[in-house]
Design a protein around this motif. Structure first.
Motif, PDB file in Angstrom:
ATOM      1  N   PRO A  46      14.019 -15.371   6.385  1.00 24.54           N
ATOM      2  CA  PRO A  46      13.670 -15.966   5.091  1.00 24.54           C
ATOM      3  C   PRO A  46      12.338 -16.693   5.081  1.00 24.54           C
ATOM      4  O   PRO A  46      11.851 -17.078   4.006  1.00 24.54           O
ATOM      5  N   SER A  47      11.734 -16.878   6.253  1.00 19.33           N
ATOM      6  CA  SER A  47      10.413 -17.514   6.295  1.00 19.33           C
ATOM      7  C   SER A  47       9.290 -16.501   6.116  1.00 19.33           C
ATOM      8  O   SER A  47       8.120 -16.874   6.047  1.00 19.33           O
ATOM      9  N   PHE A  48       9.639 -15.208   6.049  1.00 25.08           N
ATOM     10  CA  PHE A  48       8.668 -14.146   5.798  1.00 25.08           C
ATOM     11  C   PHE A  48       8.915 -13.566   4.409  1.00 25.08           C
ATOM     12  O   PHE A  48      10.062 -13.310   4.042  1.00 25.08           O
ATOM     13  N   PHE A  49       7.846 -13.366   3.660  1.00 26.26           N
ATOM     14  CA  PHE A  49       7.939 -12.742   2.341  1.00 26.26           C
ATOM     15  C   PHE A  49       7.354 -11.337   2.417  1.00 26.26           C
ATOM     16  O   PHE A  49       6.412 -11.081   3.175  1.00 26.26           O
ATOM     17  N   ALA A  50       7.898 -10.438   1.616  1.00 28.66           N
ATOM     18  CA  ALA A  50       7.460  -9.042   1.617  1.00 28.66           C
ATOM     19  C   ALA A  50       6.665  -8.734   0.354  1.00 28.66           C
ATOM     20  O   ALA A  50       6.934  -9.270  -0.722  1.00 28.66           O
ATOM     21  N   GLY A  51       5.700  -7.853   0.505  1.00 30.92           N
ATOM     22  CA  GLY A  51       4.908  -7.377  -0.616  1.00 30.92           C
ATOM     23  C   GLY A  51       4.583  -5.916  -0.420  1.00 30.92           C
ATOM     24  O   GLY A  51       4.711  -5.381   0.687  1.00 30.92           O
ATOM     25  N   VAL A  52       4.147  -5.251  -1.477  1.00 25.95           N
ATOM     26  CA  VAL A  52       3.833  -3.837  -1.375  1.00 25.95           C
ATOM     27  C   VAL A  52       2.480  -3.567  -2.031  1.00 25.95           C
ATOM     28  O   VAL A  52       2.145  -4.146  -3.064  1.00 25.95           O
ATOM     29  N   GLY A  53       1.681  -2.714  -1.385  1.00 23.80           N
ATOM     30  CA  GLY A  53       0.361  -2.350  -1.893  1.00 23.80           C
ATOM     31  C   GLY A  53       0.036  -0.934  -1.465  1.00 23.80           C
ATOM     32  O   GLY A  53       0.922  -0.142  -1.116  1.00 23.80           O
ATOM     33  N   GLU A  54      -1.259  -0.608  -1.462  1.00 20.11           N
ATOM     34  CA  GLU A  54      -1.681   0.720  -1.031  1.00 20.11           C
ATOM     35  C   GLU A  54      -3.085   0.640  -0.458  1.00 20.11           C
ATOM     36  O   GLU A  54      -3.840  -0.296  -0.744  1.00 20.11           O
ATOM     37  N   THR A  55      -3.441   1.600   0.376  1.00 21.77           N
ATOM     38  CA  THR A  55      -4.803   1.674   0.878  1.00 21.77           C
ATOM     39  C   THR A  55      -5.719   2.184  -0.226  1.00 21.77           C
ATOM     40  O   THR A  55      -5.268   2.823  -1.192  1.00 21.77           O
ATOM     41  N   GLN A  56      -7.010   1.909  -0.102  1.00 23.75           N
ATOM     42  CA  GLN A  56      -7.971   2.372  -1.105  1.00 23.75           C
ATOM     43  C   GLN A  56      -7.971   3.896  -1.207  1.00 23.75           C
ATOM     44  O   GLN A  56      -8.203   4.460  -2.273  1.00 23.75           O
ATOM     45  N   SER A  57      -7.667   4.575  -0.104  1.00 26.69           N
ATOM     46  CA  SER A  57      -7.614   6.041  -0.107  1.00 26.69           C
ATOM     47  C   SER A  57      -6.419   6.577  -0.882  1.00 26.69           C
ATOM     48  O   SER A  57      -6.348   7.768  -1.179  1.00 26.69           O
ATOM     49  N   ARG A  58      -5.468   5.689  -1.179  1.00 28.81           N
ATOM     50  CA  ARG A  58      -4.207   6.036  -1.838  1.00 28.81           C
ATOM     51  C   ARG A  58      -3.354   6.981  -1.006  1.00 28.81           C
ATOM     52  O   ARG A  58      -2.411   7.600  -1.518  1.00 28.81           O
ATOM     53  N   LYS A  59      -3.659   7.078   0.257  1.00 31.58           N
ATOM     54  CA  LYS A  59      -2.875   7.947   1.131  1.00 31.58           C
ATOM     55  C   LYS A  59      -1.625   7.251   1.674  1.00 31.58           C
ATOM     56  O   LYS A  59      -0.682   7.921   2.105  1.00 31.58           O
ATOM     57  N   TYR A  60      -1.639   5.920   1.656  1.00 27.70           N
ATOM     58  CA  TYR A  60      -0.516   5.189   2.247  1.00 27.70           C
ATOM     59  C   TYR A  60      -0.035   4.063   1.333  1.00 27.70           C
ATOM     60  O   TYR A  60      -0.839   3.324   0.751  1.00 27.70           O
ATOM     61  N   ILE A  61       1.289   3.947   1.249  1.00 27.20           N
ATOM     62  CA  ILE A  61       1.935   2.770   0.683  1.00 27.20           C
ATOM     63  C   ILE A  61       2.013   1.738   1.814  1.00 27.20           C
ATOM     64  O   ILE A  61       2.425   2.057   2.931  1.00 27.20           O
ATOM     65  N   VAL A  62       1.626   0.509   1.525  1.00 26.24           N
ATOM     66  CA  VAL A  62       1.571  -0.538   2.546  1.00 26.24           C
ATOM     67  C   VAL A  62       2.621  -1.603   2.228  1.00 26.24           C
ATOM     68  O   VAL A  62       2.575  -2.243   1.167  1.00 26.24           O
ATOM     69  N   ILE A  63       3.566  -1.781   3.116  1.00 28.04           N
ATOM     70  CA  ILE A  63       4.544  -2.867   3.007  1.00 28.04           C
ATOM     71  C   ILE A  63       4.107  -3.966   3.963  1.00 28.04           C
ATOM     72  O   ILE A  63       4.048  -3.762   5.180  1.00 28.04           O
ATOM     73  N   ASP A  64       3.780  -5.106   3.407  1.00 30.48           N
ATOM     74  CA  ASP A  64       3.268  -6.227   4.192  1.00 30.48           C
ATOM     75  C   ASP A  64       4.289  -7.360   4.176  1.00 30.48           C
ATOM     76  O   ASP A  64       4.766  -7.756   3.108  1.00 30.48           O
ATOM     77  N   THR A  65       4.644  -7.855   5.345  1.00 22.80           N
ATOM     78  CA  THR A  65       5.487  -9.043   5.433  1.00 22.80           C
ATOM     79  C   THR A  65       4.709 -10.113   6.179  1.00 22.80           C
ATOM     80  O   THR A  65       3.973  -9.826   7.128  1.00 22.80           O
ATOM     81  N   HIS A  66       4.883 -11.364   5.745  1.00 26.94           N
ATOM     82  CA  HIS A  66       4.034 -12.409   6.314  1.00 26.94           C
ATOM     83  C   HIS A  66       4.611 -13.789   6.030  1.00 26.94           C
ATOM     84  O   HIS A  66       5.387 -13.982   5.087  1.00 26.94           O
ATOM     85  N   ASP A  67       4.250 -14.727   6.891  1.00 26.49           N
ATOM     86  CA  ASP A  67       4.341 -16.130   6.536  1.00 26.49           C
ATOM     87  C   ASP A  67       2.895 -16.629   6.485  1.00 26.49           C
ATOM     88  O   ASP A  67       1.988 -15.844   6.234  1.00 26.49           O
ATOM     89  N   HIS A  68       2.671 -17.909   6.731  1.00 21.64           N
ATOM     90  CA  HIS A  68       1.303 -18.413   6.585  1.00 21.64           C
ATOM     91  C   HIS A  68       0.429 -18.172   7.813  1.00 21.64           C
ATOM     92  O   HIS A  68      -0.771 -18.468   7.784  1.00 21.64           O
ATOM     93  N   GLN A  69       0.994 -17.610   8.898  1.00 21.94           N
ATOM     94  CA  GLN A  69       0.169 -17.427  10.089  1.00 21.94           C
ATOM     95  C   GLN A  69       0.472 -16.148  10.861  1.00 21.94           C
ATOM     96  O   GLN A  69      -0.168 -15.864  11.865  1.00 21.94           O
ATOM     97  N   THR A  70       1.408 -15.360  10.387  1.00 21.49           N
ATOM     98  CA  THR A  70       1.802 -14.140  11.085  1.00 21.49           C
ATOM     99  C   THR A  70       2.052 -13.048  10.063  1.00 21.49           C
ATOM    100  O   THR A  70       2.590 -13.312   8.982  1.00 21.49           O
ATOM    101  N   SER A  71       1.670 -11.814  10.402  1.00 19.59           N
ATOM    102  CA  SER A  71       1.911 -10.709   9.473  1.00 19.59           C
ATOM    103  C   SER A  71       2.371  -9.465  10.219  1.00 19.59           C
ATOM    104  O   SER A  71       2.204  -9.339  11.437  1.00 19.59           O
TER     105      SER A  71
END
Length: 701
Positions: free
Chosen positions: A237-262
């Motif tokens: 629960p100390s990590f939050f998830a987000g979703v994005g994509e690379t500029q090439s649009r070739k990959y969906i990017v799932i990013d999880t992070h807290d304030h110092q680790t990803s």
């Protein structure tokens, strides 16, 4: 006009509540202001406990009464600021395939209209309205658009909206051929949408009952949200998830992070049904973000791995992106903080900060030749816009300074040609030559030089007589830019010096500037801000006791801390959605943002040392019997980030203990959350209100 507070201030009941941690017992007389059903209040404000509602409404009525003599001034300020906005403004169109997409406003409208036109059409020619925010907002007390994302085939638009201010966004799909929404409806999202390559499904992050974005789902067009596929679930629960994509649009990017680790997982955009692939397992203290260099079949990874405090760029083969395959691409250069990056087909652009100022560096990927885009002013703001396209030599950036309205440029990364596409219009008139912007340095108690950006009218005497509004934030590594503000001019034109203190806790002077203002270094943030105020007085930009301090959210915590530590330095304090009940909030793991905050502030549940350190500065816990400046606190009832009871408890405590007759005002917006009122003009009314307060307490009203 002098601000004279009415005598009949509300008094909150005292109902002592105690808690004990590490053998230390603390008493909270106003804990009852936190509704036990706060989760329900976020979704439906009408269920707020009636006693709490009565108290908040009494505070609002008292504030309205106190500010009533300033009604004409507020209206004047609002009209001034509104007059500096081109009401029928529009953004520079951003090309994507056969279309160019843009937003525009109509005169008098509150919300943006999202549009497109054929790629090579002239302004207004063959315009098609994608989504009209004003139509969607009709009848709503609060309305905020989240994302408006067109599908790769340009047939559908996924759009999201929050109608309570609690940041629960509902996603809908609009068919651009019919102009109507499909039956698809996805509730409780964080607002963002990322399409797959075929445009038959999209990815989003769901927000749970604790308002934590922990799950990423895939929604197939034409199906029910109940059938959505869980793609990724974060169990910490100390990590939050987000979703994005690379500029090439070739990959969906799932990013999880807290304030110092990803940690990042990838899904091919043309195979959205595949399970996410881990790039590099999380390693405490290591952050990374990647872009895709499709031509060379590699990832470019922005990271602080291997002790790169100010970050470096590494590369890894697309087929084997795991940590053991990373190697240096752009080495670490201490003192040059890498902030962000974007990879195009033949060029790689990155944002850097050196000497406290941002810049853009461009690398040509075929031969690694580099150049920078240079700027001349002492203090300025710069932002890099990636746009939609990958196979292009053009990128877009925006530039402004405290005297220079925003300018949008298209930049040819190959020829280095810079084309001005738009200059912010100020309809009521603005001559940059009438104003002075400077950057000075204040010396903190430990000898550290703290940058301060300054704006004043050229006719303002620098003899100590001018009042000053000093703005600060100083948390989460966020740097406050020295950008153009249509609002600040209303103070500056009335003889104010407007200043921004670039204090530790941000990243203004590198990553260490951030770490030197967090955890057990947090008090540096407060003493830096105080040093900035004292230096402004020493250099005759203002004088002690003639400064109005302003900050919001974590910057509101800063306001509470400096009010306790140096009340005689300030004439007034403006604390917007202030995070002032620090210790109680970070002790409560059930609150939406608490677990990720432990890396920022410390974990007082597990550590007595962290508990005692936070207790020594937590604004609410350090209110004492002393004179305080005039103070105006503002909050939002449905705010999931800084809950409404924090400013409410703080004001109740101040009203009980302070020894002065200065104004103490609280306004809780009963229809909004963390961002305040929705709509561009309603927000200006809020700014006009706090600026009228600043002018009144300094007797410039």
């Amino acid at each position: 006009m002098k601000l004279t507070p009415p005598a009949d201030a509300p008094r909150a009941r005292k109902i002592p509540a105690t808690d004990t941690h590490h053998g230390i017992t603390r008493t909270d007389n106003y804990a009852w202001l936190r509704d036990e059903n706060w989760r329900d209040v976020m979704r439906d404000p009408t269920v707020l406990d009636k006693d709490i509602r009565s108290y908040l409404e009494a505070e609002n009525a008292y504030t309205d009464k106190a500010l009533e003599p300033l009604a004409d001034l507020r209206e004047t300020l609002f009209n001034e600021m509104k007059g500096r906005i081109k009401e029928d403004d529009s953004s520079v169109p951003s090309p994507d395939g056969p279309y160019a997409y843009y937003t525009r406003y109509e005169e008098g409208s509150q919300h943006p209209i999202f549009c497109r036109r054929p790629r090579d059409a002239e302004n207004g020619e063959a315009e098609e309205i994608v989504l009209n925010g004003n139509v969607e907002a009709e009848g709503e007390a609060y309305f905020k658009l989240g994302d408006v994302a067109h599908s790769p085939a340009h047939r559908l638009v996924a759009w999201s909206a929050d109608r309570k201010g609690s940041e629960y966004f509902t996603i809908r799909l609009r068919d651009l051929e019919t102009g109507k929404d499909l039956a698809d409806e996805v509730p409780d999202s964080s607002g963002g949408v990322v399409w797959d390559a075929a445009g038959t499904s999209f990815f989003y992050t769901q927000v749970d009952d604790e308002h934590r974005p922990l799950k990423v789902f895939r929604h197939v067009v034409g199906t029910s949200a109940q059938a959505d596929t869980l793609v990724y679930e974060e169990i910490d629960p100390s990590f939050f998830a987000g979703v994005g994509e690379t500029q090439s649009r070739k990959y969906i990017v799932i990013d999880t992070h807290d304030h110092q680790t990803s940690e990042i997982h990838l899904i091919p955009a043309d195979a959205p049904e595949l399970s996410p692939r881990l790039v590099a397992a999380r390693e405490e203290g290591v952050e990374y973000d990647l872009e895709h260099d499709a031509e060379r079949q590699r990832f470019l990874i922005l990271t602080n791995a291997e002790g790169a405090e100010d970050f470096k760029v590494m590369e890894a083969p697309e087929a084997t992106p795991e940590r053991e395959h990373w190697k240096d691409f752009i080495p670490h250069k201490p003192g040059t903080l890498l902030l962000g990056h974007v990879a195009f087909r033949n060029h790689y652009a990155r944002m850097e900060r050196q000497g406290g100022l941002p810049r853009i560096a461009i690398r040509r990927l075929r031969d690694d030749a580099e150049h920078e885009i240079a700027f001349a002013e002492e203090a300025y703001d710069l932002s890099l816009g990636a746009g939609y396209e990958y196979d292009t030599s053009r990128m877009r950036f925006s530039y402004s300074s405290m005297t220079t309205p925003a300018e949008v440029f298209d930049y040819d990364m190959e020829t280095r040609e810079r084309t001005l596409r738009k200059r912010q219009e100020v309809p009521s008139g603005h001559n940059p030559a009438d104003y002075v912007t400077r950057r000075i340095f204040a010396t903190a108690p430990d000898g550290t030089e703290v940058p301060v950006s300054i704006l004043h009218h050229k006719g303002t005497p620098i003899d100590g007589s001018a009042p000053c509004l000093l703005y600060g934030y100083g948390s989460y590594g966020i740097s406050i830019p020295a950008s153009f503000s249509i609002a600040a001019l209303s103070l500056v034109d009335r003889g104010f010096v407007y200043a921004i203190a670039h204090i530790r806790g941000g990243k203004d002077k590198g990553y260490r500037w951030y770490t030197d203002g967090k955890l057990f270094n947090k008090k540096n943030t407060f003493t830096d801000f105080i040093a900035a105020g004292e230096h402004l007085a020493a250099e005759n930009f203002t004088s002690r006791g003639n400064i109005v301090a302003q900050g919001g959210s974590a910057g509101g915590m800063l306001m509470g801390a400096v009010a306790n530590m140096a009340p005689d330095l300030f004439k007034g304090i403006i604390a917007e959605v202030p995070f002032v009940d620090v210790l109680a909030t970070i002790l409560d793991a059930s609150l939406p943002l608490t677990p990720p905050e432990w890396n920022e502030w410390g974990n007082p549940i597990e550590s007595k040392e962290a508990y005692e350190y936070m207790a020594s500065y937590s604004p609410y816990d350090n209110v004492r019997a002393q004179a305080y400046p005039h103070l105006f606190a503002l909050g939002g009832l449905t705010d999931p980030r800084v809950t409404y009871w924090e400013p409410a408890k703080w004001v109740a405590q101040l009203r009980e203990l302070k020894t002065d007759d200065n104004a103490l005002l609280l306004h809780i917006n009963m229809d909004s959350g963390h961002g305040g009122a929705s709509g561009r003009f309603e927000r200006l009314k809020e700014v006009a209100r706090v600026f009228a307060f600043a002018l009144a307490v300094t007797e410039r009203a």
